[in-house]
Scaffold this motif. Sequence first.
Motif, PDB file in Angstrom:
ATOM      1  N   GLU A  37     -28.544  11.352  -0.490  1.00 25.74           N
ATOM      2  CA  GLU A  37     -27.053  11.191  -0.907  1.00 25.74           C
ATOM      3  C   GLU A  37     -26.474  11.686   0.308  1.00 25.74           C
ATOM      4  OE1 GLU A  37     -26.619  13.744  -4.293  1.00 25.74           O
ATOM      5  OE2 GLU A  37     -27.002  12.181  -5.581  1.00 25.74           O
ATOM      6  N   PRO A  38     -25.000  11.435   0.213  1.00 27.29           N
ATOM      7  CA  PRO A  38     -24.158  12.179   1.358  1.00 27.29           C
ATOM      8  C   PRO A  38     -24.081  13.737   1.151  1.00 27.29           C
ATOM      9  CG  PRO A  38     -23.183  10.398   0.117  1.00 27.29           C
ATOM     10  CD  PRO A  38     -24.226  10.455  -0.296  1.00 27.29           C
ATOM     11  N   ASP A  39     -23.934  14.547   1.996  1.00 23.31           N
ATOM     12  CA  ASP A  39     -23.932  15.874   1.690  1.00 23.31           C
ATOM     13  C   ASP A  39     -23.026  16.240   0.861  1.00 23.31           C
ATOM     14  OD1 ASP A  39     -24.034  18.593   1.814  1.00 23.31           O
ATOM     15  OD2 ASP A  39     -23.711  18.751   3.868  1.00 23.31           O
ATOM     16  N   GLY A  40     -23.537  16.730  -0.270  1.00 28.34           N
ATOM     17  CA  GLY A  40     -22.292  17.458  -1.452  1.00 28.34           C
ATOM     18  C   GLY A  40     -22.329  18.754  -1.464  1.00 28.34           C
ATOM     19  N   SER A  41     -22.770  19.353  -0.472  1.00 26.01           N
ATOM     20  CA  SER A  41     -22.620  20.949  -0.523  1.00 26.01           C
ATOM     21  C   SER A  41     -21.384  21.464  -0.197  1.00 26.01           C
ATOM     22  CB  SER A  41     -23.950  21.585   0.105  1.00 26.01           C
ATOM     23  OG  SER A  41     -23.992  21.184   1.658  1.00 26.01           O
ATOM     24  N   GLY A  42     -20.587  20.690   0.479  1.00 24.83           N
ATOM     25  CA  GLY A  42     -19.305  20.977   0.828  1.00 24.83           C
ATOM     26  C   GLY A  42     -18.952  21.418   2.080  1.00 24.83           C
ATOM     27  N   ALA A  43     -17.929  20.635   2.832  1.00 27.03           N
ATOM     28  CA  ALA A  43     -17.775  21.273   4.145  1.00 27.03           C
ATOM     29  C   ALA A  43     -17.138  22.429   4.205  1.00 27.03           C
ATOM     30  CB  ALA A  43     -16.863  19.984   4.807  1.00 27.03           C
ATOM     31  N   PRO A  44     -16.752  23.203   5.515  1.00 28.48           N
ATOM     32  CA  PRO A  44     -16.470  24.463   5.305  1.00 28.48           C
ATOM     33  C   PRO A  44     -14.781  24.473   4.740  1.00 28.48           C
ATOM     34  CG  PRO A  44     -17.235  23.876   7.540  1.00 28.48           C
ATOM     35  CD  PRO A  44     -17.215  22.824   6.595  1.00 28.48           C
ATOM     36  N   ASN A  45     -14.222  23.422   4.959  1.00 33.48           N
ATOM     37  CA  ASN A  45     -12.788  23.747   4.510  1.00 33.48           C
ATOM     38  C   ASN A  45     -12.384  22.735   3.208  1.00 33.48           C
ATOM     39  OD1 ASN A  45     -12.748  21.215   5.778  1.00 33.48           O
ATOM     40  ND2 ASN A  45     -10.794  21.362   6.656  1.00 33.48           N
ATOM     41  N   SER A  46     -13.631  22.399   2.680  1.00 39.61           N
ATOM     42  CA  SER A  46     -13.494  21.684   1.214  1.00 39.61           C
ATOM     43  C   SER A  46     -12.737  22.519   0.124  1.00 39.61           C
ATOM     44  CB  SER A  46     -14.975  20.821   0.936  1.00 39.61           C
ATOM     45  OG  SER A  46     -15.742  22.124   0.834  1.00 39.61           O
ATOM     46  N   ILE A  47     -12.426  21.680  -0.692  1.00 37.62           N
ATOM     47  CA  ILE A  47     -11.532  22.342  -1.617  1.00 37.62           C
ATOM     48  C   ILE A  47     -12.548  22.802  -3.045  1.00 37.62           C
ATOM     49  CG2 ILE A  47      -9.603  21.969  -3.605  1.00 37.62           C
ATOM     50  CD1 ILE A  47      -8.400  20.105  -1.471  1.00 37.62           C
ATOM     51  N   PRO A  48     -12.399  23.908  -3.451  1.00 38.97           N
ATOM     52  CA  PRO A  48     -13.406  24.191  -4.554  1.00 38.97           C
ATOM     53  C   PRO A  48     -12.970  23.923  -5.705  1.00 38.97           C
ATOM     54  CG  PRO A  48     -12.444  26.303  -3.324  1.00 38.97           C
ATOM     55  CD  PRO A  48     -11.623  25.009  -2.908  1.00 38.97           C
ATOM     56  N   VAL A  49     -13.689  23.275  -6.546  1.00 41.38           N
ATOM     57  CA  VAL A  49     -13.462  22.846  -8.091  1.00 41.38           C
ATOM     58  C   VAL A  49     -14.261  23.752  -8.769  1.00 41.38           C
ATOM     59  CG1 VAL A  49     -14.167  20.706  -9.471  1.00 41.38           C
ATOM     60  CG2 VAL A  49     -13.474  20.645  -7.064  1.00 41.38           C
ATOM     61  N   VAL A  50     -13.370  23.853 -10.189  1.00 41.65           N
ATOM     62  CA  VAL A  50     -13.991  24.892 -11.170  1.00 41.65           C
ATOM     63  C   VAL A  50     -13.935  23.943 -12.255  1.00 41.65           C
ATOM     64  CG1 VAL A  50     -13.408  26.783 -12.811  1.00 41.65           C
ATOM     65  CG2 VAL A  50     -13.067  26.949 -10.450  1.00 41.65           C
ATOM     66  N   ASP A  51     -15.119  23.748 -13.238  1.00 41.30           N
ATOM     67  CA  ASP A  51     -15.206  22.675 -14.163  1.00 41.30           C
ATOM     68  C   ASP A  51     -15.663  23.299 -15.309  1.00 41.30           C
ATOM     69  OD1 ASP A  51     -15.518  20.428 -15.401  1.00 41.30           O
ATOM     70  OD2 ASP A  51     -17.694  19.793 -14.561  1.00 41.30           O
ATOM     71  N   LEU A  52     -14.723  23.532 -16.373  1.00 45.18           N
ATOM     72  CA  LEU A  52     -14.951  24.099 -17.622  1.00 45.18           C
ATOM     73  C   LEU A  52     -15.620  23.098 -18.830  1.00 45.18           C
ATOM     74  CD1 LEU A  52     -12.152  26.486 -17.942  1.00 45.18           C
ATOM     75  CD2 LEU A  52     -14.249  26.908 -16.965  1.00 45.18           C
ATOM     76  N   PHE A  53     -16.126  23.157 -19.597  1.00 49.06           N
ATOM     77  CA  PHE A  53     -16.618  22.341 -20.553  1.00 49.06           C
ATOM     78  C   PHE A  53     -17.580  21.151 -19.743  1.00 49.06           C
ATOM     79  CE2 PHE A  53     -12.858  24.373 -22.411  1.00 49.06           C
ATOM     80  CZ  PHE A  53     -13.648  24.899 -23.404  1.00 49.06           C
ATOM     81  N   SER A  54     -18.430  21.637 -18.911  1.00 47.61           N
ATOM     82  CA  SER A  54     -18.731  20.623 -17.896  1.00 47.61           C
ATOM     83  C   SER A  54     -19.627  19.339 -18.315  1.00 47.61           C
ATOM     84  CB  SER A  54     -19.615  21.302 -16.998  1.00 47.61           C
ATOM     85  OG  SER A  54     -18.976  22.508 -16.439  1.00 47.61           O
ATOM     86  N   GLY A  55     -20.199  19.680 -19.683  1.00 48.36           N
ATOM     87  CA  GLY A  55     -21.381  18.705 -20.139  1.00 48.36           C
ATOM     88  C   GLY A  55     -22.392  18.821 -18.898  1.00 48.36           C
ATOM     89  N   PRO A  56     -22.883  17.641 -18.545  1.00 47.06           N
ATOM     90  CA  PRO A  56     -23.729  17.285 -17.472  1.00 47.06           C
ATOM     91  C   PRO A  56     -23.219  17.493 -16.048  1.00 47.06           C
ATOM     92  CG  PRO A  56     -23.660  15.483 -18.670  1.00 47.06           C
ATOM     93  CD  PRO A  56     -23.049  16.277 -19.225  1.00 47.06           C
ATOM     94  N   GLY A  57     -21.648  17.428 -16.253  1.00 48.29           N
ATOM     95  CA  GLY A  57     -20.959  17.718 -14.997  1.00 48.29           C
ATOM     96  C   GLY A  57     -20.703  16.336 -14.116  1.00 48.29           C
ATOM     97  N   GLY A  58     -20.339  14.985 -14.919  1.00 47.87           N
ATOM     98  CA  GLY A  58     -20.045  13.751 -14.381  1.00 47.87           C
ATOM     99  C   GLY A  58     -18.626  14.028 -13.592  1.00 47.87           C
ATOM    100  N   LEU A  59     -17.803  14.393 -14.154  1.00 45.24           N
ATOM    101  CA  LEU A  59     -16.483  14.531 -13.713  1.00 45.24           C
ATOM    102  C   LEU A  59     -16.382  15.435 -12.232  1.00 45.24           C
ATOM    103  CD1 LEU A  59     -13.484  13.750 -14.190  1.00 45.24           C
ATOM    104  CD2 LEU A  59     -13.140  15.992 -15.558  1.00 45.24           C
ATOM    105  N   ALA A  60     -16.974  16.619 -12.505  1.00 42.31           N
ATOM    106  CA  ALA A  60     -16.949  17.213 -10.991  1.00 42.31           C
ATOM    107  C   ALA A  60     -17.804  16.564  -9.989  1.00 42.31           C
ATOM    108  CB  ALA A  60     -17.599  18.791 -11.286  1.00 42.31           C
ATOM    109  N   GLU A  61     -18.931  15.781 -10.321  1.00 47.57           N
ATOM    110  CA  GLU A  61     -19.689  15.037  -9.655  1.00 47.57           C
ATOM    111  C   GLU A  61     -18.952  14.195  -8.901  1.00 47.57           C
ATOM    112  OE1 GLU A  61     -23.284  15.189  -8.181  1.00 47.57           O
ATOM    113  OE2 GLU A  61     -23.699  15.741 -10.151  1.00 47.57           O
ATOM    114  N   GLY A  62     -17.857  13.129  -9.422  1.00 46.22           N
ATOM    115  CA  GLY A  62     -17.235  12.403  -8.707  1.00 46.22           C
ATOM    116  C   GLY A  62     -16.463  13.178  -7.739  1.00 46.22           C
ATOM    117  N   PHE A  63     -15.907  14.500  -7.800  1.00 41.03           N
ATOM    118  CA  PHE A  63     -15.276  15.157  -6.811  1.00 41.03           C
ATOM    119  C   PHE A  63     -16.137  15.377  -5.695  1.00 41.03           C
ATOM    120  CE2 PHE A  63     -12.050  15.351  -9.869  1.00 41.03           C
ATOM    121  CZ  PHE A  63     -10.902  15.608  -9.198  1.00 41.03           C
ATOM    122  N   ALA A  64     -17.308  16.110  -6.194  1.00 38.22           N
ATOM    123  CA  ALA A  64     -18.510  16.488  -5.268  1.00 38.22           C
ATOM    124  C   ALA A  64     -18.679  15.130  -4.072  1.00 38.22           C
ATOM    125  CB  ALA A  64     -19.734  16.993  -5.803  1.00 38.22           C
ATOM    126  N   GLY A  65     -18.644  14.057  -4.653  1.00 36.99           N
ATOM    127  CA  GLY A  65     -19.170  13.136  -4.167  1.00 36.99           C
ATOM    128  C   GLY A  65     -18.066  11.983  -3.185  1.00 36.99           C
TER     129      GLY A  65
END
Length: 297
Positions: free
Chosen positions: A16-44
Amino acid sequence: MGPTPLARIDAVKVVEPDGSGAPNSIPVVDLFSGPGGLAEGFAGYRDAAGQPRFRIALSVEMEKSAYRTLLLRAFLRQFSATGFPSEYYDFLNGDEREEPDWAKLHPEQWETACDETRQLTLGTSAATAFLSVRLPQLREQFGDRLVLLGGPPCQSYSLVGRARNAGNADYDASKDGRQLLYQQYVRALRELQPAIAIMENVKGVLSAKHNDKPIFRHILQRLENPGGEKRYGLFALAPPLGDGRCNHKLEPRDYLVRTEDFGIPQSRHRVFVVCVREDLEPAVSADTLARISQRME
Ligand SMILES: C[S@@+](CC[C@H](N)C(=O)[O-])C[C@H]1O[C@@H](n2cnc3c(N)ncnc32)[C@H](O)[C@@H]1O
């Protein structure tokens, strides 16, 4: 003839493309995450230079199997640039019966993943105690350049869930704590004061009632004014009228996104409310508004 053996999963092809975040990438807080689909879209998501714009800083989910997915994804995203560990493919290919002990094999990445994901039930004192420490830490670390995501539980709002509850003589919506879990999201909004917050929900939230009053309008009011220093402007992603602004001009149903209108081969209808911190609202250009409210022809 026996069953056709499954194709082996090729380690080289699934990088996959690197999803661990560039140094100035914007942090995301995900509540009621389920398996994380919504945040995964941001990370990707990648910018024009191919750099990740967002990184997941925290995911909170109560259900064990969804949490295990979050944890494994948080672990694996750290290997995205180089390719996942070979033990992962051995496990997928059935060469290893037991899931590898990631903590032993890759302690640093496992520790990071454990820190990023929490199995907690929001609304309990344990979760409240954890967030009351972690959210201020995140603010201190990243300032107010943060994104909050969340889909407070849908069972009691969902049309199927309500039909099920209607058949239960003992069900009393006013006593169903799940109706009020959006308050946990509002609380995080107040404490984190993120630049942007996105609340996702099922269509049933539009018509759900609590104590005989429609709950969705109340949720909108709380998102606009979560009770802290900051207020939020609310935007709909695909309002039929098109100018994207809410502020009481739009009706609750205008927050509904119909996936089939966006070329997705599925008719899934979900409510999205995009909250933009009021000091940033002038920076949301007319172009962006036009883009977020545009539908496919
Ligand atoms: C609709 S799902 C979220 C889906 C997610 N946004 C995604 O894109 O994959 C809602 C999740 O909230 C979780 N949940 C419900 N009540 C919760 C609580 N009190 N604390 C934490 N998680 C909760 C449920 O287990 C469920 O996985």
